[in-house]
Scaffold this motif. Structure first.
Motif, PDB file in Angstrom:
ATOM      1  N   HIS A  38     -23.473 -23.202 157.269  1.00 10.89           N
ATOM      2  CA  HIS A  38     -21.871 -23.048 157.308  1.00 10.89           C
ATOM      3  C   HIS A  38     -21.444 -24.596 157.726  1.00 10.89           C
ATOM      4  O   HIS A  38     -21.706 -25.020 158.777  1.00 10.89           O
ATOM      5  N   LYS A  39     -20.557 -25.104 156.703  1.00  9.55           N
ATOM      6  CA  LYS A  39     -20.030 -26.497 156.744  1.00  9.55           C
ATOM      7  C   LYS A  39     -18.996 -26.492 157.927  1.00  9.55           C
ATOM      8  O   LYS A  39     -18.862 -27.518 158.506  1.00  9.55           O
ATOM      9  N   SER A  40     -18.450 -25.381 158.196  1.00 12.98           N
ATOM     10  CA  SER A  40     -17.426 -25.300 159.168  1.00 12.98           C
ATOM     11  C   SER A  40     -17.891 -25.284 160.531  1.00 12.98           C
ATOM     12  O   SER A  40     -17.137 -25.696 161.457  1.00 12.98           O
ATOM     13  N   LEU A  41     -19.085 -25.224 160.652  1.00 11.17           N
ATOM     14  CA  LEU A  41     -20.040 -25.503 162.013  1.00 11.17           C
ATOM     15  C   LEU A  41     -20.309 -26.644 162.017  1.00 11.17           C
ATOM     16  O   LEU A  41     -21.163 -27.050 163.273  1.00 11.17           O
ATOM     17  N   HIS A  42     -20.388 -27.631 161.490  1.00 14.76           N
ATOM     18  CA  HIS A  42     -20.624 -28.960 161.396  1.00 14.76           C
ATOM     19  C   HIS A  42     -19.807 -29.868 162.365  1.00 14.76           C
ATOM     20  O   HIS A  42     -19.190 -30.762 161.819  1.00 14.76           O
ATOM     21  N   GLU A  43     -19.653 -29.356 163.463  1.00 14.71           N
ATOM     22  CA  GLU A  43     -18.680 -30.003 164.440  1.00 14.71           C
ATOM     23  C   GLU A  43     -19.685 -30.261 165.464  1.00 14.71           C
ATOM     24  O   GLU A  43     -20.937 -29.821 165.709  1.00 14.71           O
ATOM     25  N   PRO A  44     -19.375 -31.370 166.368  1.00 16.78           N
ATOM     26  CA  PRO A  44     -20.215 -32.046 167.408  1.00 16.78           C
ATOM     27  C   PRO A  44     -20.712 -30.740 168.410  1.00 16.78           C
ATOM     28  O   PRO A  44     -21.976 -31.009 168.661  1.00 16.78           O
ATOM     29  N   HIS A 119     -11.434 -35.663 167.850  1.00 19.83           N
ATOM     30  CA  HIS A 119     -12.200 -36.164 166.425  1.00 19.83           C
ATOM     31  C   HIS A 119     -12.088 -37.868 166.427  1.00 19.83           C
ATOM     32  O   HIS A 119     -13.092 -38.407 165.884  1.00 19.83           O
ATOM     33  N   ALA A 120     -11.199 -38.450 167.310  1.00 21.77           N
ATOM     34  CA  ALA A 120     -11.194 -39.913 167.083  1.00 21.77           C
ATOM     35  C   ALA A 120     -12.513 -40.351 167.956  1.00 21.77           C
ATOM     36  O   ALA A 120     -13.045 -41.468 167.772  1.00 21.77           O
ATOM     37  N   VAL A 121     -12.755 -39.581 169.227  1.00 19.32           N
ATOM     38  CA  VAL A 121     -13.528 -40.021 170.046  1.00 19.32           C
ATOM     39  C   VAL A 121     -15.138 -39.738 169.575  1.00 19.32           C
ATOM     40  O   VAL A 121     -16.106 -40.399 169.516  1.00 19.32           O
ATOM     41  N   MET A 122     -15.142 -38.345 169.334  1.00 20.77           N
ATOM     42  CA  MET A 122     -16.586 -37.722 168.901  1.00 20.77           C
ATOM     43  C   MET A 122     -16.613 -37.946 167.361  1.00 20.77           C
ATOM     44  O   MET A 122     -16.712 -36.851 166.732  1.00 20.77           O
ATOM     45  N   LYS A 123     -16.866 -39.339 166.854  1.00 21.28           N
ATOM     46  CA  LYS A 123     -17.042 -39.618 165.528  1.00 21.28           C
ATOM     47  C   LYS A 123     -18.556 -39.154 165.133  1.00 21.28           C
ATOM     48  O   LYS A 123     -19.446 -38.898 166.248  1.00 21.28           O
ATOM     49  N   GLN A 124     -18.846 -39.041 163.945  1.00 19.36           N
ATOM     50  CA  GLN A 124     -20.279 -38.937 163.468  1.00 19.36           C
ATOM     51  C   GLN A 124     -21.285 -39.722 163.941  1.00 19.36           C
ATOM     52  O   GLN A 124     -22.343 -39.449 164.328  1.00 19.36           O
ATOM     53  N   LYS A 125     -20.673 -41.080 163.909  1.00 24.56           N
ATOM     54  CA  LYS A 125     -21.491 -42.288 164.448  1.00 24.56           C
ATOM     55  C   LYS A 125     -22.025 -42.073 166.127  1.00 24.56           C
ATOM     56  O   LYS A 125     -23.062 -42.233 166.369  1.00 24.56           O
ATOM     57  N   ILE A 126     -21.027 -41.604 166.803  1.00 23.47           N
ATOM     58  CA  ILE A 126     -21.219 -41.499 168.213  1.00 23.47           C
ATOM     59  C   ILE A 126     -22.159 -40.182 168.315  1.00 23.47           C
ATOM     60  O   ILE A 126     -23.020 -40.256 169.350  1.00 23.47           O
TER      61      ILE A 126
END
Length: 310
Positions: A38-44, A119-126
């Motif tokens: 589920h792509k909707s769950l691809h959150e931090p 979303h600005a703080v918890m980026k994918q890189k972080i």
């Protein structure tokens, strides 16, 4: 009679442990699969949950397969390198567990204190950086202790436990200097890998609690729903860490049965506890689990209906 009773007991232990280990694999894998598809769950938040469950799966796999083999073997034998490797992986994953819980606490703090900037703080890189550090840092910290212990000669060849944990250090004949260095580095590891993450997590949740007290009831309720599973897992894992430090490190005398049960709790209870907590406490995951179960059970229901009609 005693031999027969011992055989029955070993097969009983094997059966219980095998069933629980299969449950661990199924429960953790189910939630991992749901988060993956589920792509909707691809959150931090869900990525950290998936990482924690994956870590639990590795944690139990480090010990359970070897124990299952030992239950069916006439002699429980392992090499020193296999024992050292098991101990190394066991404590690396234990340290990773606490760092993952720290990352989850930080994620919840950002989402509650700075929702517009989340979303600005918890980026994918972080997120990737936090995940990488969670698994890499504990492993790197353990390397010196492994080198110190394995450069010494062995005095005994019997491990006081059902798997290789902290008691492996008692196998080596260390002189006073090596023993002092090993103990000092052990204190550094416990402080750095256990107490620092715990203090950070507690401080973070105190800040979250302070924010909730100043916010509306809806915000406080939502914060409690998202943070309570993390706190339950933290309390559970902290108790297990305390057992390992107090019992294994201080070599407190316990009966074999008591030590066996407590050791099994470490490798079975916690990995099974995590998916249950996150599955029951997260309404979105509960709905998706029900959908997955219904989809998988539907073909079976159809077959039963066809058999009944025939």
């Amino acid at each position: 009679t005693q031999f027969v009773a011992l055989i029955i007991m070993l097969f009983l232990y094997f059966g219980i442990m095998f069933v629980v280990y299969i449950l661990i694999i199924c429960c953790n894998s189910t939630i991992l699969y749901i988060i993956w598809i589920h792509k909707s769950l691809h959150e931090p938040m869900y990525i950290f949950i998936a990482a924690l469950l994956f870590n639990s799966l590795l944690f139990s796999t480090t010990v359970c397969p070897k124990l299952l083999i030992d239950f069916l073997s006439d002699k429980q034998i392992t090499t020193i390198w296999q024992c050292s490797f098991q101990s190394f992986v066991y404590y690396s994953l234990s340290g990773a567990e606490l760092l993952l819980l720290s990352a989850m606490a930080y994620d919840r703090y950002v989402s509650i204190s700075k929702p517009l900037q989340y979303h600005a703080v918890m980026k994918q890189k972080i997120v990737r950086l936090l995940l990488g550090l969670a698994w890499l840092v504990p492993a790197c910290q353990l390397v010196p202790s492994v080198i110190i212990s394995n450069t010494e000669k062995m005095c005994t060849f019997t491990v006081n436990g059902i798997f290789c944990n902290n008691s492996i250090s008692k196998l080596f004949c260390m002189n006073s200097v090596a023993s002092t260095v090993y103990v000092m580095y052990g204190v550094f590891l416990i402080t750095n890998a256990v107490f620092v993450p715990l203090i950070f997590i507690l401080f973070t949740y105190i800040k979250i609690l302070a924010i909730c007290c100043k916010s509306s009831s809806d915000v406080s309720k939502k914060a409690f729903q998202t943070c309570s599973p993390h706190l339950l897992v933290l309390i559970s894992f902290s108790c297990l860490c305390s057992f390992d430090i107090i019992i294994a490190r201080l070599q407190i005398n316990l009966s074999k049965t008591t030590r066996f049960i407590l050791n099994l709790q470490v490798v079975l209870y916690h990995p099974l506890f995590n998916p249950v907590i996150y599955g029951l406490k997260n309404s979105i995951l509960i709905k998706l689990i029900k959908v997955l179960v219904n989809d998988k059970m539907w073909p079976i229901c159809e077959i039963k209906i066809l058999i009944t009609l025939l």
